[in-house]
Design a protein around this motif. Structure first.
Motif, PDB file in Angstrom:
ATOM      1  N   UNK A 129       0.852  -1.180   0.000  1.00  0.00           N
ATOM      2  CA  UNK A 129       0.000   0.000   0.000  1.00  0.00           C
ATOM      3  C   UNK A 129       0.894   1.236   0.000  1.00  0.00           C
ATOM      4  N   UNK A 130       0.485   2.264  -0.741  1.00  0.00           N
ATOM      5  CA  UNK A 130       1.196   3.545  -0.761  1.00  0.00           C
ATOM      6  C   UNK A 130       0.179   4.655  -0.598  1.00  0.00           C
ATOM      7  N   UNK A 131       0.540   5.656   0.182  1.00  0.00           N
ATOM      8  CA  UNK A 131      -0.381   6.742   0.492  1.00  0.00           C
ATOM      9  C   UNK A 131       0.232   8.084   0.134  1.00  0.00           C
ATOM     10  N   UNK A 132      -0.655   9.077  -0.018  1.00  0.00           N
ATOM     11  CA  UNK A 132      -0.228  10.417  -0.392  1.00  0.00           C
ATOM     12  C   UNK A 132      -1.121  11.422   0.301  1.00  0.00           C
ATOM     13  N   UNK A 133      -0.491  12.324   1.067  1.00  0.00           N
ATOM     14  CA  UNK A 133      -1.274  13.286   1.811  1.00  0.00           C
ATOM     15  C   UNK A 133      -2.132  12.597   2.853  1.00  0.00           C
ATOM     16  N   UNK A 134      -3.296  13.169   3.145  1.00  0.00           N
ATOM     17  CA  UNK A 134      -4.167  12.621   4.176  1.00  0.00           C
ATOM     18  C   UNK A 134      -5.433  11.989   3.606  1.00  0.00           C
ATOM     19  N   UNK A 135      -5.505  11.824   2.270  1.00  0.00           N
ATOM     20  CA  UNK A 135      -6.739  11.300   1.686  1.00  0.00           C
ATOM     21  C   UNK A 135      -6.538  10.143   0.727  1.00  0.00           C
ATOM     22  N   UNK A 136      -5.399  10.067   0.044  1.00  0.00           N
ATOM     23  CA  UNK A 136      -5.228   9.137  -1.065  1.00  0.00           C
ATOM     24  C   UNK A 136      -4.381   7.937  -0.678  1.00  0.00           C
ATOM     25  N   UNK A 137      -4.828   6.755  -1.077  1.00  0.00           N
ATOM     26  CA  UNK A 137      -4.067   5.541  -0.884  1.00  0.00           C
ATOM     27  C   UNK A 137      -4.337   4.563  -2.021  1.00  0.00           C
ATOM     28  N   UNK A 138      -3.320   3.787  -2.400  1.00  0.00           N
ATOM     29  CA  UNK A 138      -3.440   2.753  -3.433  1.00  0.00           C
ATOM     30  C   UNK A 138      -2.857   1.463  -2.870  1.00  0.00           C
ATOM     31  N   UNK A 139      -3.639   0.388  -2.922  1.00  0.00           N
ATOM     32  CA  UNK A 139      -3.199  -0.925  -2.467  1.00  0.00           C
ATOM     33  C   UNK A 139      -3.196  -1.885  -3.643  1.00  0.00           C
ATOM     34  N   UNK A 140      -2.227  -2.816  -3.650  1.00  0.00           N
ATOM     35  CA  UNK A 140      -2.113  -3.778  -4.748  1.00  0.00           C
ATOM     36  C   UNK A 140      -1.923  -5.176  -4.182  1.00  0.00           C
ATOM     37  N   UNK A 141      -2.245  -6.190  -5.020  1.00  0.00           N
ATOM     38  CA  UNK A 141      -2.095  -7.549  -4.539  1.00  0.00           C
ATOM     39  C   UNK A 141      -2.222  -8.597  -5.616  1.00  0.00           C
ATOM     40  N   UNK A 142      -2.629  -9.787  -5.186  1.00  0.00           N
ATOM     41  CA  UNK A 142      -2.736 -10.930  -6.080  1.00  0.00           C
ATOM     42  C   UNK A 142      -3.778 -10.680  -7.168  1.00  0.00           C
ATOM     43  N   UNK A 143      -3.619 -11.416  -8.268  1.00  0.00           N
ATOM     44  CA  UNK A 143      -4.594 -11.424  -9.356  1.00  0.00           C
ATOM     45  C   UNK A 143      -4.793 -10.044  -9.973  1.00  0.00           C
ATOM     46  N   UNK A 144      -3.736  -9.212  -9.957  1.00  0.00           N
ATOM     47  CA  UNK A 144      -3.807  -7.894 -10.572  1.00  0.00           C
ATOM     48  C   UNK A 144      -4.690  -6.898  -9.857  1.00  0.00           C
ATOM     49  N   UNK A 145      -4.967  -7.126  -8.577  1.00  0.00           N
ATOM     50  CA  UNK A 145      -5.864  -6.239  -7.829  1.00  0.00           C
ATOM     51  C   UNK A 145      -5.189  -4.902  -7.544  1.00  0.00           C
ATOM     52  N   UNK A 146      -5.897  -3.810  -7.862  1.00  0.00           N
ATOM     53  CA  UNK A 146      -5.476  -2.455  -7.492  1.00  0.00           C
ATOM     54  C   UNK A 146      -6.688  -1.743  -6.896  1.00  0.00           C
ATOM     55  N   UNK A 147      -6.547  -1.249  -5.671  1.00  0.00           N
ATOM     56  CA  UNK A 147      -7.608  -0.530  -4.970  1.00  0.00           C
ATOM     57  C   UNK A 147      -7.157   0.890  -4.692  1.00  0.00           C
ATOM     58  N   UNK A 148      -8.093   1.849  -4.768  1.00  0.00           N
ATOM     59  CA  UNK A 148      -7.757   3.245  -4.529  1.00  0.00           C
ATOM     60  C   UNK A 148      -8.808   3.910  -3.652  1.00  0.00           C
ATOM     61  N   UNK A 149      -8.344   4.755  -2.724  1.00  0.00           N
ATOM     62  CA  UNK A 149      -9.220   5.621  -1.950  1.00  0.00           C
ATOM     63  C   UNK A 149      -8.776   7.068  -2.103  1.00  0.00           C
ATOM     64  N   UNK A 150      -9.738   7.980  -2.172  1.00  0.00           N
ATOM     65  CA  UNK A 150      -9.448   9.417  -2.165  1.00  0.00           C
ATOM     66  C   UNK A 150     -10.188  10.125  -1.043  1.00  0.00           C
ATOM     67  N   UNK A 151     -10.705   9.341  -0.101  1.00  0.00           N
ATOM     68  CA  UNK A 151     -11.440   9.924   1.020  1.00  0.00           C
ATOM     69  C   UNK A 151     -11.012   9.304   2.351  1.00  0.00           C
ATOM     70  N   UNK A 152      -9.696   9.092   2.477  1.00  0.00           N
ATOM     71  CA  UNK A 152      -9.111   8.545   3.706  1.00  0.00           C
ATOM     72  C   UNK A 152      -9.655   7.176   4.059  1.00  0.00           C
ATOM     73  N   UNK A 153     -10.063   6.410   3.036  1.00  0.00           N
ATOM     74  CA  UNK A 153     -10.486   5.048   3.267  1.00  0.00           C
ATOM     75  C   UNK A 153     -11.970   4.850   3.473  1.00  0.00           C
ATOM     76  N   UNK A 154     -12.753   5.915   3.392  1.00  0.00           N
ATOM     77  CA  UNK A 154     -14.194   5.745   3.555  1.00  0.00           C
ATOM     78  C   UNK A 154     -14.756   4.868   2.447  1.00  0.00           C
ATOM     79  N   UNK A 155     -14.241   5.029   1.242  1.00  0.00           N
ATOM     80  CA  UNK A 155     -14.623   4.161   0.126  1.00  0.00           C
ATOM     81  C   UNK A 155     -13.373   3.751  -0.641  1.00  0.00           C
ATOM     82  N   UNK A 156     -13.430   2.566  -1.241  1.00  0.00           N
ATOM     83  CA  UNK A 156     -12.352   2.046  -2.072  1.00  0.00           C
ATOM     84  C   UNK A 156     -12.931   1.622  -3.413  1.00  0.00           C
TER      85      UNK A 156
END
Length: 322
Positions: free
Chosen positions: A68-95
């Motif tokens: 997982x990599x984060x930027x500032x206080x709102x954005x994060x990107x997580x990656x994993x198996x099977x080409x999964x990429x998840x992103x949040x721009x609201x401090x994790x409230x939604x992905x």
């Protein structure tokens, strides 16, 4: 969590944190904008805030999350198996899931201080020029990549491989710049200006460059444990790495070199985050979470009640990284 208490490292086993059970799991919409984030086995994602509360995230994905990599206080990107990429721009409230056009295992992600971002995995490197909203494959990514780092501007990226190589990415040009015969490399970090960088791997291997990656040399270290993750200070006078048996390796121009093992030999620390103010965390096997307030000189253990291994770690932060 099985820990080894070693001096002079301070290791305090804390009381269990207040957590969320199956009936009261919640997102971070009420948790504020700071704290450590960790991802791991079986789509595990947890967040710790500075007050010691913990949030568990029920994600609609399968497989392991690797980084997982984060930027500032709102954005994060997580990656994993099977080409999964998840992103949040609201401090994790939604992905949201980002389709990056691959089913390959993705093992590393980095966001720069500007618009470039990078993801690396088995036989694939992905680049973004829109701050990680979309990614495209980089040509000639013919290696199993284990970690990636970039400068503050994101102009260049460097990657390690399971075969002991370091590759440099300049725009669309990806090429190997260093090879070691001493085993796999698994972690890499660079100063914001790109002048100094360090990579770590099997058997306590640490290699360093102080000329922008043009030349590399191995450093003597006081450990033979496998190292999995590393950070370098922006002034390049401190390197901190973690690995097998919970080893914390510090190569410190001011305090000298040291290596302390904080876990039993069968366990490992897999990821490390340190902020410029010395606050940081390390995570690993069997749900291990350690916290430091002094750039890794002393550590305290947090018992989250997790069984799953944690592979990735970062911080939704306002402070720069170490």
């Amino acid at each position: 969590m099985k820990l080894r208490a070693l001096t002079p490292i301070l290791l305090v086993l804390m009381a269990p944190l207040v957590g969320c059970n199956d009936d009261d799991k919640k997102n971070t919409s009420t948790s504020g904008g700071s704290g450590a984030w960790a991802v791991g086995e079986d789509a595990t994602m947890v967040r710790l805030n500075p007050e010691g509360d913990v949030w568990y995230y029920p994600l609609e994905v399968e497989g392991d999350l690797r980084a997982i990599a984060c930027k500032g206080e709102a954005t994060g990107v997580a990656v994993g198996d099977d080409g999964v990429v998840l992103r949040t721009d609201d401090s994790g409230e939604t992905w949201k899931t980002i389709d990056v056009g691959t089913r390959a295992p993705l093992r590393a992600v980095i966001l720069s201080g500007t618009t470039p971002a990078y993801i690396a995995g088995d036989g694939i490197v992905l680049r973004s020029d829109d701050d990680g909203h979309s990614f495209r494959a980089v040509p000639d990514a013919e290696a199993d990549f284990t970690s990636v780092t970039t400068t503050a501007k994101g102009t260049y990226a460097w990657l390690t491989t399971a075969s002991g190589q370091i590759w440099q990415l300049d725009g669309e040009v990806l090429k190997p710049v260093f090879t070691t015969s001493e085993g796999p490399l698994s972690g890499i970090a660079v100063t914001p200006d790109g002048e100094s960088m360090v990579a770590v791997g099997a058997g306590g291997l640490v290699v360093r460059s102080d000329d922008g990656g043009a030349h590399w040399s191995s450093l003597p270290t006081p450990t033979r444990r496998d190292l999995h993750a590393v950070r370098i200070s922006r002034t390049a006078d401190l390197v901190v790495a973690v690995g097998a048996a919970g080893v914390v390796l510090r190569l410190d121009d001011n305090l000298g070199d040291s290596a302390q093992e904080l876990l039993e030999p069968g366990l490992a620390l897999r990821a490390l985050h340190l902020a410029i103010d010395g606050q940081g965390q390390a995570v690993g096997d069997h749900g291990v979470v350690l916290r430091s307030h002094d750039a890794g000189v002393a550590w305290e253990a947090l018992d989250l009640g997790l069984e799953e291994a944690l592979f990735g770690l970062d911080d939704l932060h306002g402070e720069p990284h170490l």
